[in-house]
Design an enzyme around this catalytic site. Structure first.
Site, PDB file in Angstrom:
ATOM      1  N   ASP A  11      -8.918   2.426  -1.687  1.00 45.04           N
ATOM      2  CA  ASP A  11      -7.818   2.799  -2.584  1.00 45.04           C
ATOM      3  C   ASP A  11      -7.012   1.546  -2.875  1.00 45.04           C
ATOM      4  O   ASP A  11      -7.045   0.573  -2.111  1.00 45.04           O
ATOM      5  CB  ASP A  11      -6.928   3.870  -1.957  1.00 45.04           C
ATOM      6  CG  ASP A  11      -5.898   4.425  -2.948  1.00 45.04           C
ATOM      7  OD1 ASP A  11      -6.078   4.260  -4.166  1.00 45.04           O
ATOM      8  OD2 ASP A  11      -4.914   5.024  -2.492  1.00 45.04           O
ATOM      9  N   SER A  12      -6.268   1.591  -3.968  1.00 45.10           N
ATOM     10  CA  SER A  12      -5.388   0.480  -4.294  1.00 45.10           C
ATOM     11  C   SER A  12      -4.212   0.404  -3.325  1.00 45.10           C
ATOM     12  O   SER A  12      -3.521  -0.618  -3.282  1.00 45.10           O
ATOM     13  CB  SER A  12      -4.873   0.605  -5.734  1.00 45.10           C
ATOM     14  OG  SER A  12      -4.176   1.828  -5.901  1.00 45.10           O
ATOM     15  N   GLY A  44      -2.090   1.509 -11.562  1.00 46.59           N
ATOM     16  CA  GLY A  44      -1.929   2.481 -12.643  1.00 46.59           C
ATOM     17  C   GLY A  44      -1.664   1.920 -14.020  1.00 46.59           C
ATOM     18  O   GLY A  44      -2.162   2.443 -15.019  1.00 46.59           O
ATOM     19  N   CYS A  74      -9.397   6.897  -5.109  1.00 47.59           N
ATOM     20  CA  CYS A  74      -8.314   6.458  -5.989  1.00 47.59           C
ATOM     21  C   CYS A  74      -8.653   6.952  -7.384  1.00 47.59           C
ATOM     22  O   CYS A  74      -9.725   6.627  -7.915  1.00 47.59           O
ATOM     23  CB  CYS A  74      -8.215   4.937  -5.957  1.00 47.59           C
ATOM     24  SG  CYS A  74      -7.084   4.203  -7.161  1.00 47.59           S
ATOM     25  N   THR A  76      -7.194   6.213 -10.275  1.00 54.20           N
ATOM     26  CA  THR A  76      -7.158   5.166 -11.282  1.00 54.20           C
ATOM     27  C   THR A  76      -8.442   4.338 -11.248  1.00 54.20           C
ATOM     28  O   THR A  76      -9.041   4.047 -12.287  1.00 54.20           O
ATOM     29  CB  THR A  76      -5.932   4.258 -11.084  1.00 54.20           C
ATOM     30  OG1 THR A  76      -4.747   5.057 -11.141  1.00 54.20           O
ATOM     31  CG2 THR A  76      -5.861   3.192 -12.152  1.00 54.20           C
ATOM     32  N   GLU A 160       6.097   5.792  -2.027  1.00 53.58           N
ATOM     33  CA  GLU A 160       5.898   4.572  -1.255  1.00 53.58           C
ATOM     34  C   GLU A 160       7.208   3.983  -0.736  1.00 53.58           C
ATOM     35  O   GLU A 160       7.193   3.165   0.184  1.00 53.58           O
ATOM     36  CB  GLU A 160       5.128   3.553  -2.086  1.00 53.58           C
ATOM     37  CG  GLU A 160       3.695   4.005  -2.365  1.00 53.58           C
ATOM     38  CD  GLU A 160       2.774   2.887  -2.753  1.00 53.58           C
ATOM     39  OE1 GLU A 160       3.261   1.798  -3.125  1.00 53.58           O
ATOM     40  OE2 GLU A 160       1.543   3.096  -2.684  1.00 53.58           O
ATOM     41  N   CYS A 194      -3.697  12.441  -8.252  1.00 54.72           N
ATOM     42  CA  CYS A 194      -3.376  11.160  -7.621  1.00 54.72           C
ATOM     43  C   CYS A 194      -3.322  11.428  -6.129  1.00 54.72           C
ATOM     44  O   CYS A 194      -2.694  12.409  -5.699  1.00 54.72           O
ATOM     45  CB  CYS A 194      -2.033  10.614  -8.118  1.00 54.72           C
ATOM     46  SG  CYS A 194      -1.472   9.131  -7.231  1.00 54.72           S
ATOM     47  N   THR A 195      -3.953  10.577  -5.350  1.00 55.46           N
ATOM     48  CA  THR A 195      -4.070  10.856  -3.923  1.00 55.46           C
ATOM     49  C   THR A 195      -2.753  10.647  -3.174  1.00 55.46           C
ATOM     50  O   THR A 195      -2.651  11.015  -1.998  1.00 55.46           O
ATOM     51  CB  THR A 195      -5.180   9.996  -3.291  1.00 55.46           C
ATOM     52  OG1 THR A 195      -4.952   8.611  -3.605  1.00 55.46           O
ATOM     53  CG2 THR A 195      -6.540  10.415  -3.840  1.00 55.46           C
ATOM     54  N   HIS A 196      -1.745  10.072  -3.834  1.00 52.07           N
ATOM     55  CA  HIS A 196      -0.408  10.010  -3.239  1.00 52.07           C
ATOM     56  C   HIS A 196       0.290  11.371  -3.248  1.00 52.07           C
ATOM     57  O   HIS A 196       1.099  11.677  -2.371  1.00 52.07           O
ATOM     58  CB  HIS A 196       0.497   9.050  -4.033  1.00 52.07           C
ATOM     59  CG  HIS A 196       0.324   7.611  -3.695  1.00 52.07           C
ATOM     60  ND1 HIS A 196      -0.831   6.915  -3.973  1.00 52.07           N
ATOM     61  CD2 HIS A 196       1.177   6.716  -3.135  1.00 52.07           C
ATOM     62  CE1 HIS A 196      -0.685   5.657  -3.595  1.00 52.07           C
ATOM     63  NE2 HIS A 196       0.528   5.507  -3.077  1.00 52.07           N
TER      64      HIS A 196
END
Length: 277
Positions: A11-12, A44, A74, A76, A160, A194-196
């Site tokens: 992932d980023s 993104g 991810c 994106t 974040e 989005c995995t967040h």
């Protein structure tokens, strides 16, 4: 001792750890490497070319560490880099046995099953929404499903910076939910693309009527990986099973990474620094 051939998860940043956690629950005992390109995040708002370059660099790094299979956890990277990696880079690689999978197609294959009205909302980053990957992929499996996309550019920074469970988060959650729900009164399913976003799931659910389903991707991707390995025994037998998990990040502040990563992974994380220069 035989060489390790771990499953790579990329992932980023941190979000892919929510997917990793689901995969680990479904496929315990394997060796895993998680790689977060935090120094160059967020992806993104970057161009297709840049995202492909960064993603392919990280995938190659994982290949060099023995990973025959890499999951782009991810959205994106899956939207903007996976197709080129699969259709060009892997074909040009001397070792034709390596594989890279993403999170969009497995989600597209099942998301229509959650909806009774035939209308869903897709919540994602600006890059994922602009790519149009979800409407394109979903149409292959559910051509009659209406897909309403909504970019949520403030959600990742909110998460974040540790504000996802604070009272102030309610305003920004409601902002984008109101926008997507304004598209149609018949939307009955919202995909967290989005995995967040699973870290905001409680906030999201609290602001919606009970008849609207909120779908995160972790379990979907994990189930898809189980199915993939069942269908590809040549890959499954190649993977090593030493029950290890190693974490790497491109940020030199590994303590900060470990703190944030532990929140996403729901377990203690101890990472190592990798320079991509």
């Amino acid at each position: 001792m035989s060489a390790k051939h771990p499953i790579g998860i990329f992932d980023s940043g941190y979000g892919g750890l929510t997917v990793f956690r689901s995969i680990l629950e479904r496929l315990p005992g394997y060796d895993y490497i998680y790689f977060g390109d935090n120094a160059r995040a967020p992806y993104g708002n970057r161009s297709f070319q840049t995202i492909h370059q960064y993603t392919w660099e990280c995938v190659q790094w994982m290949f060099a560490r023995g990973c025959p299979l890499v999951i782009l956890a991810c959205n994106t990277a899956s939207a903007k880099a996976l197709r080129t990696i699969q259709q060009r880079d892997l074909l040009n690689d001397p070792d034709q046995t390596k594989r890279v999978l993403g999170v969009i197609r497995p989600t597209a294959e099942v998301i229509g099953n959650y909806s009774q009205t035939g209308e869903i909302g897709v919540l994602g980053t600006v890059g994922t929404v602009r790519s149009g990957s979800y409407p394109i992929e979903i149409e292959h499996f559910f051509p009659d499903l209406k897909v309403h996309q909504q970019a949520c550019p403030l959600w990742v920074p909110l998460i974040e910076n540790g504000e996802y469970d604070k009272p102030g988060a309610e305003y920004f959650v409601k902002l984008y939910l109101d926008q997507v729900m304004a598209n149609s009164a018949d939307i009955d399913t919202l995909l967290l693309a989005c995995t967040h976003y699973p870290l905001l799931q409680d906030q999201i659910v609290s602001q919606l009527s009970p008849n609207i389903k909120v779908v995160a991707q972790g379990d979907i991707v994990a189930d898809s990986l189980v199915d993939y390995l069942n269908r590809h025994p040549e890959m499954e037998t190649k993977l090593s099973k030493g029950d290890t998990q190693r974490f790497y990040t491109t940020t030199d502040d590994t303590d900060d990474f470990d703190h944030h990563a532990s929140l996403f992974f729901r377990a203690e994380v101890r990472s190592e620094y990798v320079s991509m220069k």
